[in-house]
Design an enzyme around this catalytic site. Structure first.
Site, mmCIF file in Angstrom:
data_model
loop_
_atom_site.group_PDB
_atom_site.id
_atom_site.type_symbol
_atom_site.label_atom_id
_atom_site.label_comp_id
_atom_site.label_asym_id
_atom_site.label_seq_id
_atom_site.Cartn_x
_atom_site.Cartn_y
_atom_site.Cartn_z
ATOM 1 N N PHE A 64 1.849 9.892 3.495
ATOM 2 C CA PHE A 64 3.147 10.071 4.144
ATOM 3 C C PHE A 64 3.934 8.780 4.332
ATOM 4 O O PHE A 64 4.742 8.688 5.250
ATOM 5 C CB PHE A 64 2.984 10.759 5.502
ATOM 6 N N LEU A 106 5.005 4.412 2.776
ATOM 7 C CA LEU A 106 4.689 3.140 2.141
ATOM 8 C C LEU A 106 4.382 2.087 3.194
ATOM 9 O O LEU A 106 4.887 2.126 4.311
ATOM 10 C CB LEU A 106 5.868 2.676 1.275
ATOM 11 N N VAL A 107 3.545 1.102 2.811
ATOM 12 C CA VAL A 107 3.148 0.036 3.726
ATOM 13 C C VAL A 107 3.689 -1.291 3.193
ATOM 14 O O VAL A 107 3.553 -1.599 2.002
ATOM 15 C CB VAL A 107 1.616 -0.047 3.861
ATOM 16 N N GLY A 131 0.811 -1.202 0.000
ATOM 17 C CA GLY A 131 0.000 0.000 0.000
ATOM 18 C C GLY A 131 0.850 1.259 0.000
ATOM 19 O O GLY A 131 2.005 1.247 0.398
ATOM 20 N N ASP A 151 -8.938 11.883 5.904
ATOM 21 C CA ASP A 151 -8.529 11.340 4.600
ATOM 22 C C ASP A 151 -9.320 10.077 4.265
ATOM 23 O O ASP A 151 -8.762 9.058 3.872
ATOM 24 C CB ASP A 151 -7.028 11.041 4.598
#
Length: 372
Positions: A89, A91-92, A85, A216
């Protein structure tokens, strides 16, 4: 002078000189050691005791003890192959943490924040301790964090089937397990259930003792588990409302297409009603299968926003014509579709933002759809 007496005198003098030199040497060594200790103590005092240059914390007893090196190893040094993902702010990554006490592997999602998202230690710790205590079936759990002078890393529970965005728009990159399976179109019933789950999660956040605004809400921040239950994710922009009377959280933020119009008209505050607007846009996206940040061509061939397009079509009672064509017509009930769009338009009221319903009211309205 007697030679024997001279020898004794020379020996005595030599012993006396050596003793003095030895005493001087001991004195110098002790003085140096004292200075070093004092310098060390003074240096230590310059670092506040409440600040740690490296800190990890777990909010769940099932999470094994971990360090930054453990997270680096678990993500194969944050390998691009393990990215699942791209949140606000950071990356996963998918990661497996080994629990030495249970001799089992725990799969988690590790989010490495970009430098732009950095806060001070105290602010970061306070934010994480608050969000880490949130427990709701429709909100992704924050399991822990790791903070150093160079990194901020969050550990979330791993949700199997990826984001709602990937199921609506087929944007998968094939980097994780959930995306290796064929993604069939979501049924109308499943979409209603997902929207209901998101509404309940937001309602919970807005009604905490100190409310939390997500800021968000969008399809890529809604994750689906193995049973397609929805979980709100990515709290990179979430903020607490310390003063519930002012409804002020912090400077606005969000994603184009989902942001309420008042943010573009000079308003520099974030409120729960901003989340309500974003949720309404998400409803339109789920029903139509169209991205909010992509223009839609109306009947005259003009490109307009999805909000304006849906509003216009609903006014003409053409709700059934704008439903995602991937949904089987046999699954649809016209009364449900009409009510769904009515609720969505209440949430996206642009002329009178204060007239938008609370998430409490939205949950009640959505529950009524199943009875139609």
């Amino acid at each position: 002078m007697d030679p024997l007496y001279q020898g004794v005198l020379a020996a005595t003098f030599s012993f006396f000189i050596v003793t003095i030199l030895f005493a001087i040497l001991i004195f110098v060594c002790k003085k140096s050691k004292t200075n070093n200790v004092t310098a060390t103590r003074n240096t230590t005092r310059t670092v506040p005791s409440s600040v740690s240059l490296s800190e990890t914390a777990s909010f769940d007893p099932s999470v094994p003890d971990f360090s930054l090196s453990d997270l680096v190893k678990a993500t194969e040094n944050f390998s691009p192959d393990l990215i699942i993902g791209d949140g606000s702010f950071g990356l996963v990554y998918k990661a497996n943490l080994w629990n030495f006490s249970t001799y089992a592997v725990m799969t988690v999602a590790v989010k490495k924040l970009s430098v732009d998202a950095f806060q001070g230690f105290r602010e970061f710790r306070a934010e994480m301790e608050t969000l880490g205590k949130i427990r709701h079936p429709n909100i992704v759990k924050i399991l822990g964090y790791c903070a150093t002078d160079l990194d901020r890393i969050l550990i979330y529970e791993y949700i199997e089937k990826g984001s709602l965005d990937q199921w609506l728009c087929d944007t998968s990159s094939g980097n994780n397990d959930s995306m290796s399976e064929p993604k069939l179109p979501l049924s109308w019933e499943t979409r209603l259930s997902i929207i209901g789950d998101v509404a309940k999660g937001l309602c919970f956040m807005h009604n905490l003792e100190i409310p939390i605004i997500h800021r968000d809400i969008k399809a890529s921040n809604v994750l689906l588990d193995s049973k397609f239950r929805a979980h709100i994710a990515d709290f990179g922009l979430a903020r607490r409302m310390e003063d519930e009377h002012s409804h002020v959280s912090t400077q606005v933020a969000g994603t184009m297409g989902y942001m309420p119009p008042e943010y573009f008209h000079g308003s520099m505050i974030a409120t729960p009603l901003g989340d309500v607007y974003s949720f309404g846009v998400l409803m339109l996206e789920v029903a139509t299968g169209r991205r909010p940040n992509w223009p839609v061509k109306d009947e005259d061939g003009k490109e307009i926003r999805i909000v304006k397009w849906c509003t216009k079509m609903v006014e003409q009672k053409k709700e059934m014509e704008i439903i995602d064509c991937a949904i089987s017509q046999e699954d649809l009930k016209q009364k449900q579709v009409v009510e769904f769009f009515r609720i969505a338009l209440l949430c996206i009221d642009e002329a009178a933002p204060k007239q938008r319903p609370s998430m409490n009211k939205v949950v009640q309205l959505l529950d009524g759809i199943s009875k139609l």
